[in-house]
Design a protein around this motif. Structure first.
Motif, short mmCIF file in Angstrom:
data_model
loop_
_atom_site.label_atom_id
_atom_site.label_comp_id
_atom_site.label_asym_id
_atom_site.label_seq_id
_atom_site.Cartn_x
_atom_site.Cartn_y
_atom_site.Cartn_z
N LEU A 65 99.19 -78.13 15.22
CA LEU A 65 99.38 -77.44 13.94
C LEU A 65 98.23 -77.68 12.96
CD1 LEU A 65 103.21 -77.90 13.43
CD2 LEU A 65 101.99 -75.79 13.97
N VAL A 66 97.75 -78.91 12.89
CA VAL A 66 96.64 -79.20 11.97
C VAL A 66 95.38 -78.46 12.44
CG1 VAL A 66 95.09 -81.02 11.15
CG2 VAL A 66 97.56 -81.38 11.12
N LEU A 67 95.11 -78.47 13.73
CA LEU A 67 93.94 -77.74 14.24
C LEU A 67 94.08 -76.23 14.02
CD1 LEU A 67 93.16 -79.67 17.54
CD2 LEU A 67 91.92 -79.76 15.36
N ALA A 68 95.29 -75.71 14.18
CA ALA A 68 95.51 -74.29 13.90
C ALA A 68 95.27 -73.99 12.42
CB ALA A 68 96.93 -73.88 14.30
N GLY A 69 95.65 -74.91 11.55
CA GLY A 69 95.40 -74.73 10.12
C GLY A 69 93.92 -74.76 9.78
N ILE A 70 93.20 -75.69 10.37
CA ILE A 70 91.76 -75.77 10.14
C ILE A 70 91.09 -74.49 10.64
CG2 ILE A 70 89.64 -76.96 10.83
CD1 ILE A 70 91.38 -79.55 10.88
N SER A 71 91.48 -74.05 11.84
CA SER A 71 90.92 -72.82 12.40
C SER A 71 91.24 -71.62 11.52
CB SER A 71 91.46 -72.58 13.81
OG SER A 71 91.10 -73.63 14.66
N SER A 72 92.47 -71.57 11.01
CA SER A 72 92.87 -70.46 10.15
C SER A 72 92.00 -70.37 8.90
CB SER A 72 94.33 -70.59 9.72
OG SER A 72 95.18 -70.45 10.82
N SER A 73 91.71 -71.51 8.30
CA SER A 73 90.91 -71.47 7.08
C SER A 73 89.48 -71.03 7.37
CB SER A 73 90.93 -72.83 6.37
OG SER A 73 90.32 -73.81 7.16
N LEU A 74 88.92 -71.48 8.48
CA LEU A 74 87.57 -71.05 8.83
C LEU A 74 87.52 -69.57 9.19
CD1 LEU A 74 86.46 -74.10 11.00
CD2 LEU A 74 85.72 -73.54 8.67
N LEU A 75 88.49 -69.13 9.96
CA LEU A 75 88.50 -67.74 10.38
C LEU A 75 88.89 -66.81 9.24
CD1 LEU A 75 89.76 -68.27 13.99
CD2 LEU A 75 87.48 -67.57 13.25
N ALA A 76 89.59 -67.31 8.24
CA ALA A 76 89.87 -66.50 7.05
C ALA A 76 88.56 -66.13 6.36
CB ALA A 76 90.76 -67.28 6.08
N TRP A 77 87.66 -67.09 6.27
CA TRP A 77 86.36 -66.83 5.64
C TRP A 77 85.59 -65.79 6.44
CZ3 TRP A 77 83.56 -67.11 1.45
CH2 TRP A 77 82.19 -66.91 1.54
N PHE A 78 85.49 -65.99 7.75
CA PHE A 78 84.73 -65.06 8.58
C PHE A 78 85.38 -63.67 8.61
CE2 PHE A 78 83.35 -69.15 10.50
CZ PHE A 78 82.02 -69.06 10.11
N GLY A 79 86.71 -63.63 8.57
CA GLY A 79 87.40 -62.34 8.52
C GLY A 79 87.13 -61.61 7.22
N TRP A 80 87.18 -62.35 6.10
CA TRP A 80 86.88 -61.73 4.81
C TRP A 80 85.46 -61.18 4.80
CZ3 TRP A 80 82.92 -63.21 1.58
CH2 TRP A 80 82.83 -62.49 0.39
N ALA A 81 84.50 -61.99 5.24
CA ALA A 81 83.09 -61.58 5.21
C ALA A 81 82.86 -60.37 6.12
CB ALA A 81 82.19 -62.74 5.62
N GLY A 82 83.45 -60.39 7.31
CA GLY A 82 83.28 -59.28 8.24
C GLY A 82 83.86 -57.98 7.69
N SER A 83 85.03 -58.08 7.08
CA SER A 83 85.65 -56.88 6.51
C SER A 83 84.85 -56.35 5.32
CB SER A 83 87.09 -57.18 6.08
OG SER A 83 87.89 -57.45 7.20
#
Length: 120
Positions: A65-83
């Motif tokens: 769960l903690v690793l999924a949370g860390i991944s989510s925060s990083l991928l949120a940034w990349f998703g925002w930037a890509g969009s």
């Protein structure tokens, strides 16, 4: 005088999109950040609360769960930037393979907790 916005990689190309789309993109980013925070808090809580679950499986579930949370925060940034870049370039929005991976991670954490409860 126009203010410089960062990151330049996102804001430096293309045309300014409709503000409603940029704001919707930002709201999506913030919802992924909330999801990341909730996942990390759940992982910490699983270890902090003395559950009657086999300790190794409880720890594994918390780590997932903690690793999924860390991944989510990083991928949120990349998703925002890509969009944002896609909107500025007039291209289709990018898709993400992360959402199914997140579902699998949360399911795995649940299975680990379930198994831990059965064997304890």
């Amino acid at each position: 005088m126009e203010r410089r916005r960062v990151p330049d990689r996102v804001f430096g190309a293309g045309e300014e999109p409709d503000p409603r789309f940029s704001l919707a993109n930002e709201r999506t980013f913030l919802s992924w950040i909330r999801t990341a925070l909730a996942l990390m808090a759940a992982g910490v809580a699983i270890e902090a609360v003395e559950l009657d679950v086999e300790p190794h499986l409880r720890l594994a579930s918390a780590v997932v769960l903690v690793l999924a949370g860390i991944s989510s925060s990083l991928l949120a940034w990349f998703g925002w930037a890509g969009s944002e870049r896609a909107m500025r370039a007039g291209e289709p929005l990018p898709s993400s393979a992360f959402k199914p991976a997140l579902a699998v991670a949360v399911a795995l954490a649940g299975v680990l907790l379930g198994l831990g409860a059965l064997v304890s």
